[in-house]
Design a protein around this motif. Structure first.
Motif, PDB file in Angstrom:
ATOM      1  N   ARG A  48       0.837  -1.199   0.000  1.00 50.82           N
ATOM      2  CA  ARG A  48       0.000   0.000   0.000  1.00 50.82           C
ATOM      3  C   ARG A  48       0.876   1.256   0.000  1.00 50.82           C
ATOM      4  O   ARG A  48       0.640   2.192  -0.757  1.00 50.82           O
ATOM      5  N   ASP A  49       1.915   1.258   0.831  1.00 50.74           N
ATOM      6  CA  ASP A  49       2.812   2.411   0.906  1.00 50.74           C
ATOM      7  C   ASP A  49       3.568   2.640  -0.402  1.00 50.74           C
ATOM      8  O   ASP A  49       3.851   3.774  -0.767  1.00 50.74           O
ATOM      9  N   ALA A  50       3.903   1.547  -1.087  1.00 48.87           N
ATOM     10  CA  ALA A  50       4.682   1.655  -2.326  1.00 48.87           C
ATOM     11  C   ALA A  50       3.810   1.895  -3.552  1.00 48.87           C
ATOM     12  O   ALA A  50       4.333   2.117  -4.635  1.00 48.87           O
ATOM     13  N   THR A  88       5.330  -3.451  -9.921  1.00 45.07           N
ATOM     14  CA  THR A  88       5.843  -4.416 -10.886  1.00 45.07           C
ATOM     15  C   THR A  88       6.161  -5.717 -10.146  1.00 45.07           C
ATOM     16  O   THR A  88       6.168  -5.756  -8.913  1.00 45.07           O
ATOM     17  N   GLU A  89       6.460  -6.758 -10.897  1.00 44.72           N
ATOM     18  CA  GLU A  89       6.814  -8.032 -10.268  1.00 44.72           C
ATOM     19  C   GLU A  89       8.084  -7.888  -9.429  1.00 44.72           C
ATOM     20  O   GLU A  89       8.200  -8.463  -8.350  1.00 44.72           O
ATOM     21  N   ALA A  90       9.029  -7.111  -9.913  1.00 46.67           N
ATOM     22  CA  ALA A  90      10.266  -6.881  -9.160  1.00 46.67           C
ATOM     23  C   ALA A  90       9.974  -6.157  -7.849  1.00 46.67           C
ATOM     24  O   ALA A  90      10.556  -6.474  -6.804  1.00 46.67           O
ATOM     25  N   GLN A  91       9.077  -5.176  -7.889  1.00 45.46           N
ATOM     26  CA  GLN A  91       8.721  -4.453  -6.664  1.00 45.46           C
ATOM     27  C   GLN A  91       7.991  -5.373  -5.691  1.00 45.46           C
ATOM     28  O   GLN A  91       8.211  -5.304  -4.485  1.00 45.46           O
ATOM     29  N   GLU A 142      10.484  -9.727   0.228  1.00 49.09           N
ATOM     30  CA  GLU A 142      11.767  -9.825   0.920  1.00 49.09           C
ATOM     31  C   GLU A 142      11.812  -8.879   2.120  1.00 49.09           C
ATOM     32  O   GLU A 142      12.300  -9.244   3.194  1.00 49.09           O
ATOM     33  N   LEU A 143      11.293  -7.676   1.926  1.00 48.08           N
ATOM     34  CA  LEU A 143      11.265  -6.688   2.998  1.00 48.08           C
ATOM     35  C   LEU A 143      10.425  -7.184   4.171  1.00 48.08           C
ATOM     36  O   LEU A 143      10.825  -7.051   5.334  1.00 48.08           O
ATOM     37  N   ALA A 144       9.276  -7.779   3.883  1.00 41.66           N
ATOM     38  CA  ALA A 144       8.424  -8.316   4.942  1.00 41.66           C
ATOM     39  C   ALA A 144       9.130  -9.438   5.695  1.00 41.66           C
ATOM     40  O   ALA A 144       9.068  -9.510   6.932  1.00 41.66           O
ATOM     41  N   MET A 145       9.827 -10.310   4.976  1.00 41.10           N
ATOM     42  CA  MET A 145      10.556 -11.402   5.621  1.00 41.10           C
ATOM     43  C   MET A 145      11.684 -10.852   6.500  1.00 41.10           C
ATOM     44  O   MET A 145      11.877 -11.287   7.636  1.00 41.10           O
ATOM     45  N   LEU A 146      12.434  -9.884   5.972  1.00 40.25           N
ATOM     46  CA  LEU A 146      13.515  -9.279   6.751  1.00 40.25           C
ATOM     47  C   LEU A 146      12.974  -8.589   8.001  1.00 40.25           C
ATOM     48  O   LEU A 146      13.587  -8.654   9.072  1.00 40.25           O
ATOM     49  N   GLN A 147      11.828  -7.940   7.869  1.00 38.28           N
ATOM     50  CA  GLN A 147      11.212  -7.284   9.022  1.00 38.28           C
ATOM     51  C   GLN A 147      10.828  -8.304  10.080  1.00 38.28           C
ATOM     52  O   GLN A 147      11.040  -8.077  11.274  1.00 38.28           O
ATOM     53  N   HIS A 201      16.183  -1.876   0.985  1.00 37.51           N
ATOM     54  CA  HIS A 201      14.923  -2.249   0.331  1.00 37.51           C
ATOM     55  C   HIS A 201      13.907  -1.106   0.414  1.00 37.51           C
ATOM     56  O   HIS A 201      13.210  -0.824  -0.559  1.00 37.51           O
ATOM     57  N   LEU A 202      13.830  -0.464   1.582  1.00 33.22           N
ATOM     58  CA  LEU A 202      12.921   0.675   1.719  1.00 33.22           C
ATOM     59  C   LEU A 202      13.291   1.785   0.742  1.00 33.22           C
ATOM     60  O   LEU A 202      12.415   2.383   0.108  1.00 33.22           O
ATOM     61  N   ALA A 203      14.587   2.040   0.604  1.00 35.10           N
ATOM     62  CA  ALA A 203      15.043   3.078  -0.329  1.00 35.10           C
ATOM     63  C   ALA A 203      14.731   2.676  -1.768  1.00 35.10           C
ATOM     64  O   ALA A 203      14.301   3.514  -2.571  1.00 35.10           O
ATOM     65  N   ALA A 204      14.925   1.414  -2.115  1.00 32.46           N
ATOM     66  CA  ALA A 204      14.659   0.950  -3.483  1.00 32.46           C
ATOM     67  C   ALA A 204      13.183   1.081  -3.831  1.00 32.46           C
ATOM     68  O   ALA A 204      12.834   1.331  -4.987  1.00 32.46           O
ATOM     69  N   LEU A 205      12.325   0.931  -2.832  1.00 32.61           N
ATOM     70  CA  LEU A 205      10.883   1.061  -3.059  1.00 32.61           C
ATOM     71  C   LEU A 205      10.405   2.505  -2.927  1.00 32.61           C
ATOM     72  O   LEU A 205       9.232   2.792  -3.126  1.00 32.61           O
ATOM     73  N   GLY A 206      11.302   3.410  -2.575  1.00 29.40           N
ATOM     74  CA  GLY A 206      10.941   4.816  -2.422  1.00 29.40           C
ATOM     75  C   GLY A 206      10.159   5.091  -1.156  1.00 29.40           C
ATOM     76  O   GLY A 206       9.359   6.024  -1.113  1.00 29.40           O
TER      77      GLY A 206
END
Length: 116
Positions: A18-20, A26-29, A35-40, A74-79
């Motif tokens: 939702r934030d992104a 895209t599929e990459a996003q 990955e971000l959710a798993m790392l969190q 990852h947060l930076a890559a997603l803006g």
């Protein structure tokens, strides 16, 4: 996805999506969001372990540092991180006298300007 950890993982995916920009990822996003959710989740587990024991081994500390840095990237890559403020013209070091700098307590501004 029915365990508390699975529900947390799904909630994080929904929140980060939702934030992104949920509808236009895209599929990459989407892969980055997963990955971000798993790392969190991993970071939260490490935090919980520390809160319960009050102790963290060097190996765990290194792992936590790597996980948190990867989360930040990852947060930076997603803006999803705030942008750094633009540098002002005051950030120019040209003509700065090192003695004046030291007398001001390690700043380029006079005390009156720093306190504003």
């Amino acid at each position: 996805m029915r365990t508390p950890r699975g529900k947390r993982f799904k909630d994080l995916i929904d929140s980060y999506s939702r934030d992104a920009g949920c509808g236009s990822l895209t599929e990459a996003q989407r892969a980055l969001v997963r990955e971000l959710a798993m790392l969190q989740c991993i970071a939260e587990d490490l935090q919980l372990e520390y809160m319960q024991t009050g102790d963290m081994s060097d190996e765990t500390r290194t792992q936590y540092n790597r996980v948190s840095n990867t989360i930040r990237r990852h947060l930076a890559a997603l803006g999803l991180t705030p942008k750094a403020p633009a540098r002002s013209s005051d950030d120019n070091n040209e003509g700065l006298d090192p003695l004046s700098y030291a007398k001001r307590g390690g700043t380029r501004h006079k005390r009156s300007k720093r306190s504003e």
